[in-house]
Motif scaffolding. Structure first.
Motif, PDB file in Angstrom:
ATOM      1  N   THR A 102       0.781  -1.090   0.017  1.00 56.18           N
ATOM      2  CA  THR A 102      -0.378   0.011  -0.230  1.00 56.18           C
ATOM      3  C   THR A 102       0.849   1.214  -0.036  1.00 56.18           C
ATOM      4  OG1 THR A 102      -0.077  -0.037   2.516  1.00 56.18           O
ATOM      5  CG2 THR A 102      -1.882  -1.180   1.260  1.00 56.18           C
ATOM      6  N   ILE A 103       0.394   2.170  -0.771  1.00 54.31           N
ATOM      7  CA  ILE A 103       1.228   3.559  -1.039  1.00 54.31           C
ATOM      8  C   ILE A 103       0.341   4.689  -0.846  1.00 54.31           C
ATOM      9  CG2 ILE A 103       2.727   4.720  -2.392  1.00 54.31           C
ATOM     10  CD1 ILE A 103       3.342   2.244  -3.785  1.00 54.31           C
ATOM     11  N   THR A 104       0.891   5.856   0.007  1.00 56.69           N
ATOM     12  CA  THR A 104       0.367   7.060   0.095  1.00 56.69           C
ATOM     13  C   THR A 104       0.881   7.791  -0.760  1.00 56.69           C
ATOM     14  OG1 THR A 104      -0.629   6.703   2.236  1.00 56.69           O
ATOM     15  CG2 THR A 104      -0.444   8.958   1.397  1.00 56.69           C
ATOM     16  N   TYR A 105       0.265   8.778  -1.780  1.00 58.39           N
ATOM     17  CA  TYR A 105       0.944   9.673  -2.503  1.00 58.39           C
ATOM     18  C   TYR A 105       0.446  11.074  -1.776  1.00 58.39           C
ATOM     19  CZ  TYR A 105       2.059  13.200  -6.119  1.00 58.39           C
ATOM     20  OH  TYR A 105       2.477  14.191  -6.964  1.00 58.39           O
TER      21      TYR A 105
ATOM     22  N   VAL B 110      -2.933   2.584  -4.388  1.00 60.20           N
ATOM     23  CA  VAL B 110      -2.494   3.862  -3.862  1.00 60.20           C
ATOM     24  C   VAL B 110      -3.615   4.991  -3.426  1.00 60.20           C
ATOM     25  CG1 VAL B 110      -1.276   5.987  -4.766  1.00 60.20           C
ATOM     26  CG2 VAL B 110      -0.510   3.769  -5.811  1.00 60.20           C
ATOM     27  N   THR B 111      -3.396   5.399  -2.307  1.00 59.73           N
ATOM     28  CA  THR B 111      -4.391   6.285  -1.590  1.00 59.73           C
ATOM     29  C   THR B 111      -3.538   7.620  -1.978  1.00 59.73           C
ATOM     30  OG1 THR B 111      -3.529   6.010   0.320  1.00 59.73           O
ATOM     31  CG2 THR B 111      -5.678   5.063  -0.354  1.00 59.73           C
ATOM     32  N   GLN B 112      -4.310   8.946  -1.989  1.00 64.91           N
ATOM     33  CA  GLN B 112      -3.829  10.290  -1.972  1.00 64.91           C
ATOM     34  C   GLN B 112      -4.203  11.063  -0.671  1.00 64.91           C
ATOM     35  OE1 GLN B 112      -3.442  12.631  -5.723  1.00 64.91           O
ATOM     36  NE2 GLN B 112      -5.078  13.784  -4.769  1.00 64.91           N
ATOM     37  N   ILE B 113      -3.187  12.011  -0.002  1.00 61.13           N
ATOM     38  CA  ILE B 113      -3.717  12.877   0.633  1.00 61.13           C
ATOM     39  C   ILE B 113      -2.874  13.989   0.157  1.00 61.13           C
ATOM     40  CG2 ILE B 113      -3.863  11.476   2.732  1.00 61.13           C
ATOM     41  CD1 ILE B 113      -0.903  12.229   3.257  1.00 61.13           C
ATOM     42  N   ARG B 114      -3.419  15.438   0.324  1.00 61.87           N
ATOM     43  CA  ARG B 114      -2.923  16.678  -0.248  1.00 61.87           C
ATOM     44  C   ARG B 114      -2.565  17.669   1.034  1.00 61.87           C
ATOM     45  NH1 ARG B 114      -2.842  18.480  -5.153  1.00 61.87           N
ATOM     46  NH2 ARG B 114      -4.366  16.772  -5.987  1.00 61.87           N
ATOM     47  N   ALA B 115      -1.333  18.305   0.626  1.00 58.33           N
ATOM     48  CA  ALA B 115      -0.869  18.988   1.449  1.00 58.33           C
ATOM     49  C   ALA B 115      -1.354  20.492   1.089  1.00 58.33           C
ATOM     50  CB  ALA B 115       0.458  19.043   1.807  1.00 58.33           C
ATOM     51  N   THR B 116      -1.396  21.459   2.153  1.00 57.31           N
ATOM     52  CA  THR B 116      -1.745  22.815   1.793  1.00 57.31           C
ATOM     53  C   THR B 116      -0.643  23.599   0.722  1.00 57.31           C
ATOM     54  OG1 THR B 116      -0.691  23.793   3.721  1.00 57.31           O
ATOM     55  CG2 THR B 116      -3.108  23.318   3.650  1.00 57.31           C
TER      56      THR B 116
ATOM     57  N   LYS C 299      -2.985  13.627   8.618  1.00 55.72           N
ATOM     58  CA  LYS C 299      -3.719  12.781   7.756  1.00 55.72           C
ATOM     59  C   LYS C 299      -3.128  11.246   7.225  1.00 55.72           C
ATOM     60  CE  LYS C 299      -5.220  16.845   4.984  1.00 55.72           C
ATOM     61  NZ  LYS C 299      -5.142  17.583   3.958  1.00 55.72           N
ATOM     62  N   PHE C 300      -2.134  11.169   7.497  1.00 51.43           N
ATOM     63  CA  PHE C 300      -1.602   9.758   7.128  1.00 51.43           C
ATOM     64  C   PHE C 300      -1.686   9.024   8.151  1.00 51.43           C
ATOM     65  CE2 PHE C 300       1.945   6.787   7.676  1.00 51.43           C
ATOM     66  CZ  PHE C 300       2.040   6.199   6.347  1.00 51.43           C
ATOM     67  N   LEU C 301      -1.612   9.125   9.426  1.00 50.32           N
ATOM     68  CA  LEU C 301      -1.832   8.323  10.636  1.00 50.32           C
ATOM     69  C   LEU C 301      -3.405   7.850  10.716  1.00 50.32           C
ATOM     70  CD1 LEU C 301       0.033   9.993  13.381  1.00 50.32           C
ATOM     71  CD2 LEU C 301       0.607   7.877  12.140  1.00 50.32           C
ATOM     72  N   ARG C 302      -4.324   8.657  10.001  1.00 45.05           N
ATOM     73  CA  ARG C 302      -5.740   8.162   9.883  1.00 45.05           C
ATOM     74  C   ARG C 302      -5.893   7.099   9.039  1.00 45.05           C
ATOM     75  NH1 ARG C 302      -6.920  13.806   8.484  1.00 45.05           N
ATOM     76  NH2 ARG C 302      -7.065  15.060  10.529  1.00 45.05           N
TER      77      ARG C 302
ATOM     78  N   PRO D 110      -2.938   4.992   7.644  1.00 51.75           N
ATOM     79  CA  PRO D 110      -1.420   4.514   7.285  1.00 51.75           C
ATOM     80  C   PRO D 110      -1.200   3.627   6.240  1.00 51.75           C
ATOM     81  CG  PRO D 110      -2.096   3.581   9.440  1.00 51.75           C
ATOM     82  CD  PRO D 110      -3.141   4.518   8.980  1.00 51.75           C
ATOM     83  N   THR D 111       0.043   3.692   5.516  1.00 55.95           N
ATOM     84  CA  THR D 111       0.190   2.709   4.586  1.00 55.95           C
ATOM     85  C   THR D 111       1.775   2.191   4.606  1.00 55.95           C
ATOM     86  OG1 THR D 111       0.885   4.717   3.006  1.00 55.95           O
ATOM     87  CG2 THR D 111      -1.458   3.535   2.755  1.00 55.95           C
ATOM     88  N   ASP D 112       2.161   1.288   3.981  1.00 57.47           N
ATOM     89  CA  ASP D 112       3.607   0.916   3.897  1.00 57.47           C
ATOM     90  C   ASP D 112       4.378   1.965   3.381  1.00 57.47           C
ATOM     91  OD1 ASP D 112       2.532  -1.610   4.758  1.00 57.47           O
ATOM     92  OD2 ASP D 112       2.114  -2.357   2.670  1.00 57.47           O
ATOM     93  N   ALA D 113       4.221   2.657   2.549  1.00 60.26           N
ATOM     94  CA  ALA D 113       5.109   3.696   1.935  1.00 60.26           C
ATOM     95  C   ALA D 113       4.356   4.822   1.749  1.00 60.26           C
ATOM     96  CB  ALA D 113       5.669   3.165   0.713  1.00 60.26           C
TER      97      ALA D 113
END
Length: 338
Positions: free
Chosen positions: A185-188, A216-222, A235-238, A240-243
């Motif tokens: 699992t990956i977060t972008y 792949v999931t996505q989170i966006r920064a400001t 946001k990531f900790l809500r 979490p992914t492997d990378a």
């Protein structure tokens, strides 16, 4: 009896505005040589009856352009504090200075409106511009290119001179490296929504991950800054992914600092990869894996394209120069890597 051809007919056929047609026919010093050639070719083909004054200007168009030069060029960037962009600016300055040009630098602070207003102010005061990862829309960029020589770094717009990094193979290698390391699992961590590079990078990561059976999931920064990367840990900790794959290195470095502050170990708990390969990425703890972009070569290529566009009225169609990116694997993916 044939209908008389007007500048509106020419504009429709040439794909430009009537105002651009008017400038190309009567004030060529304010329009790029490519646009002049396009408009006048269409005008001749449609049988436009050019007044004597315009025909005289046509005969001396190249002279008119050269005599109206100011010796000034602009470099416009979304954030000059970003190491990638500051390196681009320095290289462009050096190349242009070696050819007798003075460079004006502007930071639009990730503001699309400021970018647009700035371009309007400069249109008639500079000989050309290099835009680094411009956030404005294609229509506005084409409007600028109609008015003066232009080269773009890290943005693909058909019909405008551009310098790009081909990141496909590098992203493929990076995602494969994550799979080998046991990632599923990956977060972008996304950059600005107005950034062409952001959507391109996200699409490539999703494509390669899907091909290898990863999600792949996505989170966006400001903002694409270190501080925003640091704050993204919530946001990531809500979920979490492997990378985590960040839009750029400075966001990745901010995220790493926040992760370690929350007792999340890198790369044991989460593997991290950035983009750009800024100098700082080789000195973090652990060192940051990243997609190396040939920033200095890209900036040099953009400056050369701009010089050719300013000096050669017969340069022809828009040029695209592509340089290869490369995956640099470091400690944030495999702890055994130096």
């Amino acid at each position: 009896m044939h209908k008389k051809v007007t500048i509106y007919d020419i504009a429709k056929e040439a794909g430009v505005s009537p105002a651009t047609v008017s400038r190309a026919l009567s004030r060529p010093g304010l329009v790029s040589s490519v646009t002049i050639a396009n408009v006048r070719s269409v005008a001749e083909r449609l049988g436009y009856d050019m007044p004597k004054k315009i025909r005289q200007l046509d005969d001396s168009a190249s002279t008119t352009v050269s005599t109206q030069r100011t010796g000034l060029v602009a470099v416009v960037a979304p954030d000059i504090a970003n190491p990638f962009q500051s390196t681009c600016i320095k290289v462009v300055q050096n190349v242009m200075a070696s050819h007798g040009y003075t460079v004006i630098v502007s930071d639009t602070m990730e503001n699309m409106l400021a970018h647009k207003l700035l371009s309007n102010v400069w249109m008639q005061q500079i000989d050309g511009a290099v835009l680094i990862a411009p956030r404005t829309g294609e229509a506005e960029l084409r409007k600028i290119a109609d008015t003066m020589p232009l080269a773009i770094i890290n943005r693909s717009v058909p019909g405008i001179d551009q310098v790009l990094s081909d990141t496909r193979n590098a992203v493929r290698q990076a995602v494969l490296s994550l799979q080998v390391a046991g990632v599923s699992t990956i977060t972008y961590l996304a950059g600005p929504s107005s950034s062409w590079s952001d959507s391109n990078r996200h699409s490539l990561i999703v494509h390669e991950a899907k091909r290898l059976g990863m999600s792949v999931t996505q989170i966006r920064a400001t903002q694409p800054t270190m501080e925003s990367g640091f704050k993204a840990i919530g946001k990531f900790l809500r979920h979490p992914t492997d990378a985590l794959f960040a839009f750029n290195d400075i966001m990745a470095i901010g995220f790493m600092a926040a992760a370690q502050g929350n007792d999340i170990h890198i790369p044991a708990d989460v593997k991290v990869i950035g983009f750009d390969d800024i100098p700082m990425s080789a000195f973090t703890n652990p060192t940051l894996s990243t997609i190396h972009l040939p920033v200095e070569q890209n900036a040099h290529n953009a400056a050369q394209l701009l010089l050719h566009r300013i000096r050669r009225s017969n340069m022809g169609g828009a040029q695209t120069v592509m340089e290869q990116a490369m995956f640099i694997e470091r400690g944030s993916v495999h702890a055994t890597k130096p």
